[in-house]
Design a protein around this motif. Structure first.
Motif, PDB file in Angstrom:
ATOM      1  N   THR A  42       0.847  -1.191   0.000  1.00 30.60           N
ATOM      2  CA  THR A  42       0.000   0.000   0.000  1.00 30.60           C
ATOM      3  C   THR A  42       0.884   1.244   0.000  1.00 30.60           C
ATOM      4  OG1 THR A  42      -1.670  -1.167   1.296  1.00 30.60           O
ATOM      5  CG2 THR A  42      -1.819   1.233   1.260  1.00 30.60           C
ATOM      6  N   VAL A  46      -1.703   6.496   1.056  1.00 31.06           N
ATOM      7  CA  VAL A  46      -2.973   5.777   1.190  1.00 31.06           C
ATOM      8  C   VAL A  46      -3.066   5.132   2.574  1.00 31.06           C
ATOM      9  CG1 VAL A  46      -4.346   3.856   0.288  1.00 31.06           C
ATOM     10  CG2 VAL A  46      -3.200   5.443  -1.289  1.00 31.06           C
ATOM     11  N   LEU A  50      -6.033   5.766   5.297  1.00 32.58           N
ATOM     12  CA  LEU A  50      -6.845   4.672   5.826  1.00 32.58           C
ATOM     13  C   LEU A  50      -6.691   4.538   7.339  1.00 32.58           C
ATOM     14  CD1 LEU A  50      -6.257   1.995   3.049  1.00 32.58           C
ATOM     15  CD2 LEU A  50      -8.371   3.283   3.490  1.00 32.58           C
ATOM     16  N   LEU A  76     -13.856   7.044   1.812  1.00 32.82           N
ATOM     17  CA  LEU A  76     -13.146   5.906   1.223  1.00 32.82           C
ATOM     18  C   LEU A  76     -13.097   5.993  -0.296  1.00 32.82           C
ATOM     19  CD1 LEU A  76     -14.433   3.027   3.519  1.00 32.82           C
ATOM     20  CD2 LEU A  76     -12.143   4.055   3.496  1.00 32.82           C
ATOM     21  N   GLU A  77     -14.134   6.571  -0.897  1.00 35.05           N
ATOM     22  CA  GLU A  77     -14.146   6.718  -2.362  1.00 35.05           C
ATOM     23  C   GLU A  77     -13.011   7.639  -2.824  1.00 35.05           C
ATOM     24  OE1 GLU A  77     -16.850   7.415  -0.396  1.00 35.05           O
ATOM     25  OE2 GLU A  77     -17.998   5.587  -0.770  1.00 35.05           O
ATOM     26  N   ASP A  78     -12.746   8.708  -2.063  1.00 37.72           N
ATOM     27  CA  ASP A  78     -11.657   9.622  -2.399  1.00 37.72           C
ATOM     28  C   ASP A  78     -10.302   8.940  -2.224  1.00 37.72           C
ATOM     29  OD1 ASP A  78     -13.578  11.529  -2.912  1.00 37.72           O
ATOM     30  OD2 ASP A  78     -13.176  12.715  -1.117  1.00 37.72           O
ATOM     31  N   ALA A  80      -9.732   5.776  -2.540  1.00 34.37           N
ATOM     32  CA  ALA A  80      -9.599   4.835  -3.660  1.00 34.37           C
ATOM     33  C   ALA A  80      -9.121   5.553  -4.916  1.00 34.37           C
ATOM     34  CB  ALA A  80     -10.930   4.121  -3.919  1.00 34.37           C
ATOM     35  N   ASP A  83      -5.419   6.227  -4.435  1.00 36.01           N
ATOM     36  CA  ASP A  83      -4.690   4.973  -4.606  1.00 36.01           C
ATOM     37  C   ASP A  83      -4.540   4.623  -6.087  1.00 36.01           C
ATOM     38  OD1 ASP A  83      -3.402   2.581  -3.692  1.00 36.01           O
ATOM     39  OD2 ASP A  83      -5.287   1.497  -3.970  1.00 36.01           O
ATOM     40  N   ALA A  84      -5.622   4.739  -6.836  1.00 37.58           N
ATOM     41  CA  ALA A  84      -5.569   4.433  -8.278  1.00 37.58           C
ATOM     42  C   ALA A  84      -4.615   5.385  -8.994  1.00 37.58           C
ATOM     43  CB  ALA A  84      -6.968   4.529  -8.890  1.00 37.58           C
ATOM     44  N   ARG A  87      -0.999   4.325  -8.200  1.00 36.25           N
ATOM     45  CA  ARG A  87      -0.641   3.044  -8.832  1.00 36.25           C
ATOM     46  C   ARG A  87      -0.568   3.159 -10.357  1.00 36.25           C
ATOM     47  NH1 ARG A  87      -0.975  -1.243  -5.023  1.00 36.25           N
ATOM     48  NH2 ARG A  87      -1.889  -0.526  -3.082  1.00 36.25           N
TER      49      ARG A  87
END
Length: 92
Positions: A42, A46, A50, A76-78, A80, A83-84, A87
């Motif tokens: 992770t 992020v 979390l 959590l949507e933000d 995510a 994170d995307a 990555r």
């Protein structure tokens, strides 16, 4: 970031792409990437976002202090989306 709640400043700048690329000041006094992976893969940014969710639920994450410190956690949507973005290479 100037620190607070008894914590030293970490020099994190999140108001621009260039600022986010500069990382944060670690306990060793050196700059470290916000995007470096934790042992589980992770990205650090992020993981601390979390961790804030865990803290407001009464728990803690060993070795991490949740962000934003003293504030409600990001949805959590933000997280995510962040994170995307990380990555996928963190392009503007």
């Amino acid at each position: 970031n100037t620190g607070g709640f008894g914590f030293p400043p970490r020099g994190i700048v999140l108001d621009s792409f260039t600022g986010s690329q500069s990382g944060s000041i670690g306990a060793d006094g050196r700059r470290h990437s916000l995007y470096e992976p934790m042992p589980d893969g992770t990205p650090r940014l992020v993981a601390v976002l979390l961790a804030r969710h865990v803290e407001v639920s009464g728990g803690s994450v060993e070795g991490l202090r949740g962000m934003p410190l003293g504030m409600p956690p990001l949805p959590l949507e933000d997280i995510a989306l962040i994170d995307a973005w990380i990555r996928q290479g963190r392009s503007r």
